[in-house]
Write a protein that holds these residues in place. Structure first.
Motif, PDB file in Angstrom:
ATOM      1  N   HIS A   1       0.739  -1.150   0.094  1.00  0.00           N
ATOM      2  CA  HIS A   1       0.047  -0.166   0.016  1.00  0.00           C
ATOM      3  C   HIS A   1       0.749   1.194   0.218  1.00  0.00           C
ATOM      4  N   GLY A   2       1.960   1.126   0.798  1.00  0.00           N
ATOM      5  CA  GLY A   2       2.897   2.545   0.721  1.00  0.00           C
ATOM      6  C   GLY A   2       3.904   2.157   1.812  1.00  0.00           C
ATOM      7  N   TYR A   3       4.832   2.939   2.000  1.00  0.00           N
ATOM      8  CA  TYR A   3       6.219   2.725   2.837  1.00  0.00           C
ATOM      9  C   TYR A   3       6.145   3.618   3.986  1.00  0.00           C
ATOM     10  N   ASP A   4       5.272   4.199   4.381  1.00  0.00           N
ATOM     11  CA  ASP A   4       5.293   4.919   5.617  1.00  0.00           C
ATOM     12  C   ASP A   4       5.519   4.172   6.786  1.00  0.00           C
TER      13      ASP A   4
ATOM     14  N   THR B   1       5.457 -15.528 -10.636  1.00  0.00           N
ATOM     15  CA  THR B   1       5.128 -16.773 -10.390  1.00  0.00           C
ATOM     16  C   THR B   1       3.933 -16.399  -9.318  1.00  0.00           C
ATOM     17  N   ALA B   2       3.872 -15.675  -8.422  1.00  0.00           N
ATOM     18  CA  ALA B   2       3.023 -14.913  -7.460  1.00  0.00           C
ATOM     19  C   ALA B   2       3.160 -13.777  -7.070  1.00  0.00           C
ATOM     20  N   CYS B   3       2.152 -13.098  -6.370  1.00  0.00           N
ATOM     21  CA  CYS B   3       2.088 -11.902  -5.665  1.00  0.00           C
ATOM     22  C   CYS B   3       1.998 -11.936  -4.389  1.00  0.00           C
ATOM     23  N   ILE B   4       2.765 -11.052  -3.520  1.00  0.00           N
ATOM     24  CA  ILE B   4       2.496 -11.183  -1.913  1.00  0.00           C
ATOM     25  C   ILE B   4       2.014  -9.329  -1.726  1.00  0.00           C
ATOM     26  N   ALA B   5       0.995  -9.453  -1.520  1.00  0.00           N
ATOM     27  CA  ALA B   5       0.197  -8.241  -1.373  1.00  0.00           C
ATOM     28  C   ALA B   5      -0.005  -7.979   0.236  1.00  0.00           C
ATOM     29  N   HIS B   6       0.538  -6.606   0.710  1.00  0.00           N
ATOM     30  CA  HIS B   6       0.386  -6.198   2.140  1.00  0.00           C
ATOM     31  C   HIS B   6      -0.922  -5.288   2.252  1.00  0.00           C
ATOM     32  N   ARG B   7      -1.839  -5.668   3.121  1.00  0.00           N
ATOM     33  CA  ARG B   7      -2.989  -4.937   3.711  1.00  0.00           C
ATOM     34  C   ARG B   7      -4.135  -5.462   2.356  1.00  0.00           C
ATOM     35  N   PHE B   8      -5.235  -4.791   2.710  1.00  0.00           N
ATOM     36  CA  PHE B   8      -6.524  -5.305   2.109  1.00  0.00           C
ATOM     37  C   PHE B   8      -6.600  -4.831   0.421  1.00  0.00           C
ATOM     38  N   LYS B   9      -6.240  -3.275   0.252  1.00  0.00           N
ATOM     39  CA  LYS B   9      -6.549  -2.812  -1.000  1.00  0.00           C
ATOM     40  C   LYS B   9      -5.554  -3.507  -1.901  1.00  0.00           C
ATOM     41  N   PRO B  10      -4.281  -3.591  -1.615  1.00  0.00           N
ATOM     42  CA  PRO B  10      -3.283  -4.390  -2.498  1.00  0.00           C
ATOM     43  C   PRO B  10      -3.688  -5.759  -2.755  1.00  0.00           C
ATOM     44  N   VAL B  11      -4.456  -6.326  -1.863  1.00  0.00           N
ATOM     45  CA  VAL B  11      -4.996  -7.547  -2.065  1.00  0.00           C
ATOM     46  C   VAL B  11      -6.270  -7.682  -3.174  1.00  0.00           C
ATOM     47  N   TYR B  12      -6.957  -6.761  -2.932  1.00  0.00           N
ATOM     48  CA  TYR B  12      -8.029  -6.278  -3.735  1.00  0.00           C
ATOM     49  C   TYR B  12      -7.623  -5.870  -5.325  1.00  0.00           C
ATOM     50  N   VAL B  13      -6.622  -5.294  -5.227  1.00  0.00           N
ATOM     51  CA  VAL B  13      -6.361  -4.842  -6.891  1.00  0.00           C
ATOM     52  C   VAL B  13      -5.494  -6.032  -7.429  1.00  0.00           C
ATOM     53  N   ALA B  14      -4.477  -6.684  -6.720  1.00  0.00           N
ATOM     54  CA  ALA B  14      -3.928  -7.617  -7.374  1.00  0.00           C
ATOM     55  C   ALA B  14      -4.827  -8.680  -7.733  1.00  0.00           C
TER      56      ALA B  14
ATOM     57  N   VAL C   1      -1.051 -10.385   3.100  1.00  0.00           N
ATOM     58  CA  VAL C   1      -0.202  -9.992   4.539  1.00  0.00           C
ATOM     59  C   VAL C   1      -1.015  -9.138   5.193  1.00  0.00           C
ATOM     60  N   HIS C   2      -1.585  -9.349   6.433  1.00  0.00           N
ATOM     61  CA  HIS C   2      -2.349  -8.711   7.159  1.00  0.00           C
ATOM     62  C   HIS C   2      -1.749  -8.234   8.373  1.00  0.00           C
ATOM     63  N   HIS C   3      -1.722  -6.787   8.500  1.00  0.00           N
ATOM     64  CA  HIS C   3      -0.893  -6.134   9.662  1.00  0.00           C
ATOM     65  C   HIS C   3      -1.942  -5.806  10.817  1.00  0.00           C
ATOM     66  N   ALA C   4      -3.276  -6.093  10.535  1.00  0.00           N
ATOM     67  CA  ALA C   4      -4.146  -5.294  11.673  1.00  0.00           C
ATOM     68  C   ALA C   4      -5.350  -6.171  11.896  1.00  0.00           C
ATOM     69  N   PHE C   5      -6.076  -6.071  12.853  1.00  0.00           N
ATOM     70  CA  PHE C   5      -7.267  -6.731  13.030  1.00  0.00           C
ATOM     71  C   PHE C   5      -8.553  -6.226  12.377  1.00  0.00           C
ATOM     72  N   GLY C   6      -9.385  -6.858  11.938  1.00  0.00           N
ATOM     73  CA  GLY C   6     -10.598  -6.539  11.402  1.00  0.00           C
ATOM     74  C   GLY C   6     -10.671  -6.402   9.913  1.00  0.00           C
ATOM     75  N   ASP C   7      -9.569  -6.961   9.222  1.00  0.00           N
ATOM     76  CA  ASP C   7      -9.520  -6.644   7.708  1.00  0.00           C
ATOM     77  C   ASP C   7     -10.833  -7.396   7.108  1.00  0.00           C
ATOM     78  N   TYR C   8     -11.220  -8.446   7.672  1.00  0.00           N
ATOM     79  CA  TYR C   8     -12.306  -9.157   6.994  1.00  0.00           C
ATOM     80  C   TYR C   8     -13.396  -9.375   7.697  1.00  0.00           C
TER      81      TYR C   8
ATOM     82  N   PHE D   1     -15.740 -11.161  -1.128  1.00  0.00           N
ATOM     83  CA  PHE D   1     -14.450 -11.008  -1.976  1.00  0.00           C
ATOM     84  C   PHE D   1     -13.788 -12.282  -1.747  1.00  0.00           C
ATOM     85  N   ALA D   2     -13.015 -12.384  -0.764  1.00  0.00           N
ATOM     86  CA  ALA D   2     -11.974 -13.273  -0.263  1.00  0.00           C
ATOM     87  C   ALA D   2     -12.680 -14.670  -0.656  1.00  0.00           C
ATOM     88  N   ASN D   3     -13.925 -15.105  -0.613  1.00  0.00           N
ATOM     89  CA  ASN D   3     -14.407 -16.308  -0.674  1.00  0.00           C
ATOM     90  C   ASN D   3     -14.426 -16.541  -2.247  1.00  0.00           C
TER      91      ASN D   3
END
Length: 372
Positions: free
Chosen positions: A20-23, A97-110, A121-128, A136-138
């Motif tokens: 998502h970003g590098y902050d 070969t594969a994509c590693i996406a951090h947080r939900f927006k990049p997962v969605y876009v990928a 890769v999820h770094h917080a609670f409540g993403d789903y 969407f995930a299903n």
């Protein structure tokens, strides 16, 4: 060797890492996942959805190629169609070969922009927790696998996606480059001089946004309760800024400890000065992980953490845990740590075995989500 220089029949394999970003801590998160592929047949292309191009970020990403889409947070609201087109274009430039996406927006876009298997890769609670995200995930579950940065985050995801097989929602702890972090950490004397702390004081340290989630109010109350039993001149040093600064300073005045509490503000590369502390205390509410705990442990500083979320997993067996939002329990932990420095050999072993790049690399390849 470039892709065009590969021997016949041996095309270069790539991993697309989408952030998502590098902050804040997320630049190091990109580094953590890029180095999983060090010494393998894979190269890593890291793409940042938001954030302007930066040579510092390129160096810190530890990747073979770094791309910046340079969107603002406003740009990626809604359906994010431009971002989807961009990631589709990038995916077509390499044999990914594969994509590693951090947080939900990049997962969605990928998932919408590529046909690649995606590791979210999820770094917080409540993403789903949202029903729309569950659906969407299903829908994409055949090519989606999910990682939580702690067992607590993993279990939160599993609870939101109960029909998923547990082996598709796993844990891969955050970690640090132990030697690199330790090499940057300055001595106790230099750190205290830089932070303006007395060389002879007993100092309790805390690092984090001055925000309700970090619960520095409990920290100040617990310190005030323990203060009569702590060495004369003991201090509480809080590193960070946020909207609660005024109210926390008022609380310190109300409790009669204003002269014993130092608000250090935002310190650039704050982890370099952790040796200034005699004890490090994290009082957060349901911390997803707590990278600052690893950085304090790398500095050989005993740690105290609230007994909830991923932070408790980091500290367990090597530090003090106390019930969240219980100042008296925190005061007890401060008193308990006063006479001892902690077992540094035990701490060093835990860092190496659980929270190092090597430990994460071994764990990641055991998952079998990408062919080794």
């Amino acid at each position: 060797m470039t892709e065009s220089e590969q021997p016949p029949g041996q095309s270069q394999q790539w991993i697309l890492q989408f952030c998502h970003g590098y902050d804040g801590p997320f630049l190091d998160c990109a580094r953590q996942y890029a180095v999983l592929f060090k010494g393998t047949a894979y190269k890593v292309c890291t793409v940042y959805l938001t954030g302007a191009p930066s040579e510092k970020v390129v160096r810190g990403s530890a990747s073979d190629e770094v791309l910046f889409l340079d969107y603002s947070s406003r740009d990626v609201r809604g359906l994010k169609l431009r971002a989807i087109r961009d990631i589709r274009r990038i995916a077509a430039t390499r044999s990914f070969t594969a994509c590693i996406a951090h947080r939900f927006k990049p997962v969605y876009v990928a998932l919408l922009g590529t046909n690649l298997p995606v590791i979210g890769v999820h770094h917080a609670f409540g993403d789903y927790q949202r029903r729309s995200r569950q659906l969407f995930a299903n829908y994409f579950r055949k090519r989606l696998a999910l990682l939580g940065v702690s067992n607590a985050v993993r279990d939160d995801i599993r609870a939101c996606l109960p029909s998923w097989p547990s082996e598709r929602i796993e844990t891969l702890y955050n970690r640090i480059d132990i030697e690199a972090v330790q090499a940057e950490q300055v001595s106790r004397e230099v750190a205290r001089d830089y932070l303006g702390l007395p060389q002879d004081a007993w100092v309790v340290g805390n690092v984090g946004r001055l925000h309700p989630d970090k619960d520095q109010a409990t920290l100040i109350r617990g310190f005030a309760l323990a203060l009569p039993d702590l060495p004369a001149g003991s201090l509480l040093a809080i590193m960070g800024k946020g909207r609660l600064e005024a109210s926390l300073k008022s609380l310190a005045v109300e409790l009669g400890v204003a002269e014993r509490v130092r608000f250090l503000g935002q310190i650039s590369s704050g982890r370099n000065y952790f040796k200034a502390f005699d004890v490090f205390a994290l009082t957060s509410d349901h911390e997803p992980f707590g990278m600052v705990l690893l950085e304090a442990m790398a500095a050989s500083v005993p740690v105290i953490c609230s007994e909830c979320g991923g932070g408790a997993e980091v500290v367990q067996g090597t530090g003090e845990l106390f019930p969240f939002a219980q100042p008296a329990a925190l005061a007890h932990s401060l008193r308990a740590l006063l006479p001892r420095a902690g077992d540094q050999l035990l701490v060093a072993r835990r860092l190496r075995e659980c929270f190092s790049d090597q430990a994460a690399r071994e764990r990641f390849w055991v998952l079998g989500w990408i062919a080794s």
